[in-house]
Design an enzyme around this catalytic site. Structure first.
Site, PDB file in Angstrom:
ATOM      1  N   ASP A   9       0.974  -1.289   0.146  1.00 18.89           N
ATOM      2  CA  ASP A   9       0.039  -0.032   0.074  1.00 18.89           C
ATOM      3  C   ASP A   9       0.741   1.116   0.063  1.00 18.89           C
ATOM      4  OD1 ASP A   9      -2.276   1.528   0.731  1.00 18.89           O
ATOM      5  OD2 ASP A   9      -1.762   1.629   2.583  1.00 18.89           O
ATOM      6  N   LEU A  10       0.309   2.475  -0.193  1.00 14.58           N
ATOM      7  CA  LEU A  10       1.367   3.628  -0.400  1.00 14.58           C
ATOM      8  C   LEU A  10       1.171   4.485   0.922  1.00 14.58           C
ATOM      9  CD1 LEU A  10       3.154   5.417  -1.976  1.00 14.58           C
ATOM     10  CD2 LEU A  10       1.292   6.522  -3.126  1.00 14.58           C
ATOM     11  N   ASP A  11      -0.193   5.036   0.944  1.00 15.17           N
ATOM     12  CA  ASP A  11      -0.202   6.019   2.106  1.00 15.17           C
ATOM     13  C   ASP A  11      -0.341   5.212   3.580  1.00 15.17           C
ATOM     14  OD1 ASP A  11      -0.392   7.937   0.461  1.00 15.17           O
ATOM     15  OD2 ASP A  11      -2.850   8.076   0.408  1.00 15.17           O
ATOM     16  N   THR A  17       1.356  10.101   4.334  1.00 15.51           N
ATOM     17  CA  THR A  17       0.641  11.188   3.541  1.00 15.51           C
ATOM     18  C   THR A  17      -0.621  11.633   4.353  1.00 15.51           C
ATOM     19  OG1 THR A  17      -0.270   9.586   1.894  1.00 15.51           O
ATOM     20  CG2 THR A  17       1.433  11.202   1.255  1.00 15.51           C
ATOM     21  N   LYS A  45      -8.494   6.290   6.051  1.00 16.55           N
ATOM     22  CA  LYS A  45      -7.520   5.774   5.616  1.00 16.55           C
ATOM     23  C   LYS A  45      -7.834   4.681   4.650  1.00 16.55           C
ATOM     24  CE  LYS A  45      -3.989   6.607   9.266  1.00 16.55           C
ATOM     25  NZ  LYS A  45      -3.006   5.959  10.186  1.00 16.55           N
ATOM     26  N   GLY A  46      -7.381   4.569   3.540  1.00 12.55           N
ATOM     27  CA  GLY A  46      -7.500   3.541   2.712  1.00 12.55           C
ATOM     28  C   GLY A  46      -8.859   3.813   1.781  1.00 12.55           C
ATOM     29  N   VAL A  47      -9.710   4.712   2.229  1.00 15.27           N
ATOM     30  CA  VAL A  47     -10.887   4.990   1.546  1.00 15.27           C
ATOM     31  C   VAL A  47     -10.815   6.000   0.307  1.00 15.27           C
ATOM     32  CG1 VAL A  47     -13.217   5.974   2.036  1.00 15.27           C
ATOM     33  CG2 VAL A  47     -11.990   4.707   3.983  1.00 15.27           C
ATOM     34  N   ARG A  49     -11.280   8.812  -2.522  1.00 13.94           N
ATOM     35  CA  ARG A  49     -11.577  10.224  -2.432  1.00 13.94           C
ATOM     36  C   ARG A  49     -13.152  10.407  -2.356  1.00 13.94           C
ATOM     37  NH1 ARG A  49      -8.889  13.809  -6.990  1.00 13.94           N
ATOM     38  NH2 ARG A  49      -7.430  11.919  -6.610  1.00 13.94           N
ATOM     39  N   SER A 114      -2.445   0.657  -4.303  1.00 16.47           N
ATOM     40  CA  SER A 114      -2.907   1.963  -3.569  1.00 16.47           C
ATOM     41  C   SER A 114      -4.265   2.510  -4.111  1.00 16.47           C
ATOM     42  CB  SER A 114      -1.960   3.190  -3.594  1.00 16.47           C
ATOM     43  OG  SER A 114      -2.626   4.303  -3.293  1.00 16.47           O
ATOM     44  N   ALA A 115      -5.178   2.888  -3.154  1.00 17.42           N
ATOM     45  CA  ALA A 115      -6.339   3.602  -3.430  1.00 17.42           C
ATOM     46  C   ALA A 115      -6.130   4.893  -4.226  1.00 17.42           C
ATOM     47  CB  ALA A 115      -7.354   3.417  -2.262  1.00 17.42           C
ATOM     48  N   SER A 116      -4.896   5.579  -4.149  1.00 14.48           N
ATOM     49  CA  SER A 116      -4.809   6.901  -4.308  1.00 14.48           C
ATOM     50  C   SER A 116      -4.761   7.097  -5.795  1.00 14.48           C
ATOM     51  CB  SER A 116      -3.595   7.478  -3.581  1.00 14.48           C
ATOM     52  OG  SER A 116      -3.324   8.577  -4.126  1.00 14.48           O
ATOM     53  N   LYS A 117      -5.303   8.228  -6.395  1.00 10.31           N
ATOM     54  CA  LYS A 117      -5.204   8.453  -7.389  1.00 10.31           C
ATOM     55  C   LYS A 117      -3.966   9.294  -7.885  1.00 10.31           C
ATOM     56  CE  LYS A 117     -10.043   7.914  -9.259  1.00 10.31           C
ATOM     57  NZ  LYS A 117     -11.076   8.598  -9.822  1.00 10.31           N
ATOM     58  N   ASN A 118      -3.187   9.589  -6.780  1.00 12.96           N
ATOM     59  CA  ASN A 118      -2.154  10.605  -6.854  1.00 12.96           C
ATOM     60  C   ASN A 118      -0.787   9.695  -6.758  1.00 12.96           C
ATOM     61  OD1 ASN A 118      -3.633  13.148  -7.336  1.00 12.96           O
ATOM     62  ND2 ASN A 118      -4.312  12.811  -5.122  1.00 12.96           N
ATOM     63  N   LYS A 145     -11.148  -0.726  -1.785  1.00 19.28           N
ATOM     64  CA  LYS A 145     -11.051  -1.396  -0.539  1.00 19.28           C
ATOM     65  C   LYS A 145     -11.857  -1.250   0.260  1.00 19.28           C
ATOM     66  CE  LYS A 145      -5.967  -0.608  -1.049  1.00 19.28           C
ATOM     67  NZ  LYS A 145      -4.637   0.231  -0.445  1.00 19.28           N
ATOM     68  N   GLU A 169      -0.105  -3.262   4.656  1.00 21.57           N
ATOM     69  CA  GLU A 169      -1.432  -2.324   4.634  1.00 21.57           C
ATOM     70  C   GLU A 169      -1.352  -1.670   6.091  1.00 21.57           C
ATOM     71  OE1 GLU A 169      -3.777  -0.775   3.782  1.00 21.57           O
ATOM     72  OE2 GLU A 169      -3.956  -1.165   1.718  1.00 21.57           O
ATOM     73  N   ASP A 170      -1.649  -0.513   6.235  1.00 15.24           N
ATOM     74  CA  ASP A 170      -1.934   0.142   7.369  1.00 15.24           C
ATOM     75  C   ASP A 170      -3.564   0.488   7.641  1.00 15.24           C
ATOM     76  OD1 ASP A 170      -2.202   2.202   5.273  1.00 15.24           O
ATOM     77  OD2 ASP A 170      -2.364   3.630   6.802  1.00 15.24           O
TER      78      ASP A 170
HETATM   79  P1  B16 Z   1      -6.399  10.129  -3.363  1.00 15.95           P
HETATM   80  P2  B16 Z   1      -3.724   4.032   0.042  1.00 15.95           P
HETATM   81  C1  B16 Z   1      -5.331   6.302   0.199  1.00 15.95           C
HETATM   82  O1  B16 Z   1      -4.250   5.598  -0.379  1.00 15.95           O
HETATM   83  C2  B16 Z   1      -5.538   7.031   1.371  1.00 15.95           C
HETATM   84  O2  B16 Z   1      -5.249   6.077   2.678  1.00 15.95           O
HETATM   85  C3  B16 Z   1      -7.040   7.617   1.670  1.00 15.95           C
HETATM   86  O3  B16 Z   1      -6.750   8.318   2.709  1.00 15.95           O
HETATM   87  C4  B16 Z   1      -7.217   8.272   0.239  1.00 15.95           C
HETATM   88  O4  B16 Z   1      -8.571   8.914   0.698  1.00 15.95           O
HETATM   89  C5  B16 Z   1      -7.151   7.435  -0.762  1.00 15.95           C
HETATM   90  O5  B16 Z   1      -5.959   6.886  -0.975  1.00 15.95           O
HETATM   91  C6  B16 Z   1      -7.564   8.369  -2.072  1.00 15.95           C
HETATM   92  O6  B16 Z   1      -6.462   9.199  -2.230  1.00 15.95           O
HETATM   93  O7  B16 Z   1      -7.527  11.246  -3.067  1.00 15.95           O
HETATM   94  O8  B16 Z   1      -5.063  10.621  -3.667  1.00 15.95           O
HETATM   95  O9  B16 Z   1      -6.993   9.711  -4.673  1.00 15.95           O
HETATM   96  O10 B16 Z   1      -3.465   4.016   1.689  1.00 15.95           O
HETATM   97  O11 B16 Z   1      -4.716   3.228  -0.314  1.00 15.95           O
HETATM   98  O12 B16 Z   1      -2.380   4.297  -0.558  1.00 15.95           O
HETATM   99 MG    MG Z   2      -2.744   2.978   3.437  1.00 17.07          MG
END
Ligand code: B16
Ligand code: MG
Length: 224
Positions: A9-11, A17, A45-47, A49, A114-118, A145, A169-170
């Protein structure tokens, strides 16, 4: 040679982050007259946007039009991007580079899930973009997730069967996603919170090369 797939996982695992997400969500919540606590941030966390904003509005008992919702979400991301724009290698969490190097030296495929688009922008900032054999992020999945899609997708790109994959994973939702994918789940954080994980470590300083070797070499039935 034994080949497993290691998915990170990333964040909260590679970088912290969550503090930047907190600042950006707090600014957004305050801008529409709502409070936003660190405890609430924990639950995001992990949820994704979209789901995060839905939860914040639900907690504040607020309804917005579709346009207002999209505008706020974009504004939050603009703020978040400005916070992460200064990230560099110093923000990689302790012992993560050593763990990644150990796995690479031992010819183990590694992926980001990762769930993040960034995710790519963050990896670029901390100079890890070329480290992973596969990157699957919020842009590649339609189900977030605890749905296992992101990790199954990563295993597929690595060409490793899910039951041979190990996920770090965190987030509670992330541990559930790994378990739902029939992968070994390793929680990074508190045992009381990450109850469903197969193993939990406070951080990567607690993860030894012996433990990593056992993950590489042991057969599944010994581990689970
Ligand atoms: P973004 P992960 C997740 O990353 C974050 O834990 C979560 O807080 C965030 O809302 C989600 O990415 C979406 O991120 O807005 O950057 O697309 O923990 O799955 O790496
Ligand atoms: Mg995470």
């Amino acid at each position: 040679m034994n080949k497993k797939g290691f998915i990170f996982d990333l964040d909260g695992v590679i970088v912290d982050t969550a503090k930047y997400h907190y600042l950006a969500w707090k600014k957004l919540a305050n801008s529409i007259g709502l409070d936003f606590s660190e405890e609430q941030n924990e639950q995001l966390k992990g949820v994704s946007r979209v789901h995060s904003l839905e939860k914040i509005l639900e907690w504040g008992n607020r309804n917005l039009s579709e346009k207002e919702f999209l505008d706020l979400m974009n504004k939050k991301n603009e703020d978040y991007l400005s916070y992460i724009s200064t990230m560099d290698e110093s923000e990689i969490l302790t012992n993560v580079p050593q763990v990644l190097s150990f796995l690479i030296e031992n010819k183990q495929p590694i992926a980001l899930g990762s769930a993040s688009k960034n995710a790519r922008a963050i990896l670029e900032g901390v100079n890890l973009l070329d480290t992973f054999n596969a990157i699957v992020d919020g842009n590649d999945v339609s189900k977030t997730k605890p749905n296992p899609e992101v990790f199954l997708n990563a295993a597929n790109v690595l060409q490793v069967k899910p039951e041979k994959c190990i996920v770090f994973e965190d987030a509670v939702a992330g541990i559930q996603a790994a378990n739902n994918a029939n992968m070994i789940s390793i929680g990074i954080g508190e045992k009381e919170v990450l109850k469903d994980a197969d193993y939990v470590f406070k951080d990567f300083t607690e993860i030894s090369s012996e433990f990593l070797s056992s993950l590489i070499n042991e057969e599944r039935n010994v581990l689970k």
